[in-house]
Design an enzyme around this catalytic site. Structure first.
Site, PDB file in Angstrom:
ATOM      1  N   CYS A  13      36.586  39.891  48.294  1.00  0.00           N
ATOM      2  CA  CYS A  13      34.921  39.902  48.023  1.00  0.00           C
ATOM      3  C   CYS A  13      34.454  38.799  47.372  1.00  0.00           C
ATOM      4  O   CYS A  13      33.500  38.171  48.009  1.00  0.00           O
ATOM      5  CB  CYS A  13      34.941  41.192  47.118  1.00  0.00           C
ATOM      6  SG  CYS A  13      35.448  42.734  47.612  1.00  0.00           S
TER       7      CYS A  13
ATOM      8  N   HIS B  40      29.192  40.835  42.108  1.00  0.00           N
ATOM      9  CA  HIS B  40      30.715  40.292  41.883  1.00  0.00           C
ATOM     10  C   HIS B  40      30.676  38.896  41.995  1.00  0.00           C
ATOM     11  O   HIS B  40      31.508  38.148  42.502  1.00  0.00           O
ATOM     12  CB  HIS B  40      31.474  41.136  43.068  1.00  0.00           C
ATOM     13  CG  HIS B  40      32.912  41.117  42.715  1.00  0.00           C
ATOM     14  ND1 HIS B  40      33.829  41.614  43.465  1.00  0.00           N
ATOM     15  CD2 HIS B  40      33.718  40.992  41.466  1.00  0.00           C
ATOM     16  CE1 HIS B  40      34.975  41.491  42.933  1.00  0.00           C
ATOM     17  NE2 HIS B  40      34.856  41.414  41.716  1.00  0.00           N
TER      18      HIS B  40
END
Length: 572
Positions: free
Chosen positions: A67, A128
């Site tokens: 990610c 993130h």
């Protein structure tokens, strides 16, 4: 030639109008999970319709198989290690909202450039990429410090810890060790105290009490973070303010959808950039009751079908506001499906189709080959399929060009504009070579020999699957990038993806006359590529990864951080 010239003029005229730009990114979605990429058992009609009305890429590649680094590369158009957003060993993604690592302030995102071009820029969903550097409110890594005018969503990512009934995920192995050490120390202290009470040892009670205090401090030092993962990481923010801590998972999808639709309506007079960074289909696969049990593939399938519905609702909002023909729309996933995500009942991760490997594997196609769908009615040809190698990093120069901006000239940009390829003005991708990393380790490289049309892939390292013969590293979160968990190949493995896309039949000098020439040519390209690398501060170092209470985003007075938000977005 006349047709191509007319289409070029068309695109330039449209570009002068600055199209709205809608980017939708799924989380952990496998390329084989969509009907338009060959799945006949999961229902994804809205994404399939997007492909029918636009251009579909079959060799679209993430720059990293996890990610945080994949999204850093997507946002900046450059490999994540160029900004320090990848790891040589150890942690490969950000672990805490209260860490100090994140996308450096000197990196330029496409949002920043579009903001300078007069665009309203919004991010709904997962970030993130870090939050703070030195204080709880400096927000140095925050979306609003990277070119976005508006942010609503998770500064972190969904993890099992966000669900009270799921097993721990954030640094679970370290947490288990710390708990074991605490139990051993506590047992030792109880033994010492009992021995003292029975007169078996001559130690003062003051010493016993002091040692017990040290054991308690050890426990408190790690439990303050790991004992409250849900409260620290599973939060929602609107711009700089925390609005839910911890977040209520069951209503998060509806909140995200309302925010996306509202953003489109507020900015319909444009131009706007909206990056919808979906929380679907990452574990713990939070799915509303309307979709539970409706698919043929358990909870994961239910979550995929709900994700498709969410995409459909966002596309409907574009059409209902009369923006379909003036909006450049893109759909993708940040990397391949998570093969190791499973429980005792079913598979909880995605399907990567015919491609080998999955999430966390930087070399195998299953870890990096992702959907790539573009739509712009009247400008991009409907129903076109392109088999050329392209990258998520290409989106950066593509949207910058469409907005009339310029890519930075003071740094290496690894992406290439897809405008000529999507439009049909170019036959081939600008990428002759693409380099596939796992962390900071080069695992593979591909060469598209445009003269012959052959597509070669050279593997220098591959993960060792567990158990042996399996297709993933079961029993681990994801496969490692280095050390004993990988096999180094000398000579390297060679595949011809144009004939063997599943990477099932490695070529040898005996089976492929060009073996040595291809390996040598790719090796030369690797050396040239390495000359473009330069050291940067590592964002995933232990000091940056560790949870720091003074950096933890908080609504209320720390450590009593708690707030909720009703359906009308009023804090209570």
């Amino acid at each position: 030639m006349v047709g191509l010239l007319l289409r070029t003029c068309e695109l330039r005229a449209a570009g002068a109008l600055q199209p709205n730009i809608l980017l939708i990114m799924a989380d952990d979605l496998g390329i084989g999970d969509l009907g338009c990429y060959g799945n006949s058992t999961l229902r994804t009609p809205h994404i399939d319709r997007l492909a029918e009305e636009g251009v579909r890429l079959t060799q679209h590649l993430a720059a990293a198989p996890l990610c945080t680094p994949s999204r850093a590369a997507f946002l900046t158009g450059r490999h994540s290690f160029r900004s320090g957003m990848d790891a040589s060993d150890g942690y490969r993604a950000l672990q805490w909202n209260g860490g100090s690592g994140g996308l450096p302030e000197n990196e330029t995102t496409f949002a920043r450039i579009l903001q300078q071009q007069g665009y309203a820029t919004g991010l709904i969903g997962k970030w993130h990429q870090g939050v703070n550097c030195e204080s709880r409110v400096d927000h140095c890594h925050h979306p609003l410090n990277h070119g976005f005018d508006y942010f609503y969503g998770m500064p972190f990512t969904l993890v099992n810890d966000c669900h009270p009934d799921r097993p721990p995920e954030v640094d679970a192995a370290t947490r288990a060790k710390l708990w074991r050490y605490t139990q051993m120390l506590a047992l030792g202290m109880l033994t010492v105290a009992a021995s003292k009470a029975c007169g078996l040892i001559s130690v003062s009670w003051k010493a016993v009490t002091g040692a017990a205090g040290l054991v308690f401090l050890f426990f408190a030092s790690w439990y303050a973070s790991f004992g409250f993962v849900r409260r620290w990481n599973c939060i929602l923010m609107r711009n700089h303010d925390v609005t839910e801590q911890p977040m209520v998972l069951e209503r998060t999808a509806s909140l995200m959808l309302k925010e996306a639709v509202s953003y489109i309506e507020r900015n319909k007079h444009g131009p706007f950039l909206l990056f919808v960074s979906l929380l679907h289909v990452h574990i713990p696969l939070v799915t509303t009751k309307e979709f539970l049990g409706e698919s043929q593939h358990g909870l994961y399938g239910d979550n995929v079908e709900e994700m498709d519905w969410l995409v459909g609702e966002i596309l409907n909002a574009v059409e209902e506001n009369g923006l379909k023909n003036t909006t450049f729309t893109y759909f993708t996933s940040d990397h391949g499906g998570h093969l190791e995500a499973r429980d005792e009942h079913s598979q909880l991760g995605g399907w990567n189709g015919i491609y080998r490997g999955g999430k966390g594997m930087g070399g195998w196609e299953g870890g990096i080959r992702v959907p790539g769908i573009f739509r712009w009615p009247g400008v991009l040809p409907a129903g076109r399929v392109i088999h050329e190698p392209t990258s998520l990093m290409d989106v950066f120069p593509t949207v910058v060009q469409l907005a009339g901006g310029q890519v930075p000239q003071d740094r290496v940009i690894d992406g290439r504009s897809l405008v000529p390829l999507l439009q049909g003005a170019a036959e081939h991708s600008e990428h002759e070579f693409l380099f596939h990393y796992c962390g900071k380790h080069l695992h593979a490289a591909r060469w598209h020999d445009k003269d012959s049309g052959r597509l070669w892939k050279v593997h220098y390292m591959t993960p060792r699957f567990h158990p042996e013969g399996a297709g993933a590293c079961y029993g681990q979160g994801v496969c490692p990038c280095s050390g004993e968990g990988v096999t180094q190949h000398n000579p390297p493995l060679l595949f011809e993806l144009s004939r063997d896309p599943s990477e099932a039949r490695p070529l040898t000098p005996g089976s492929e006359p060009l073996y040595h020439a291809v390996v040598a040519r790719v090796g030369q390209a690797v050396e040239e590529h390495r000359e473009t690398l330069s050291p940067v501060p590592p964002q995933f170092s232990l000091s940056n990864i560790l949870w720091k209470p003074w950096l933890q985003p908080c609504c209320g007075i720390f450590p009593f951080c708690s707030c909720t938000q009703d359906e009308d977005h009023r804090e209570t």
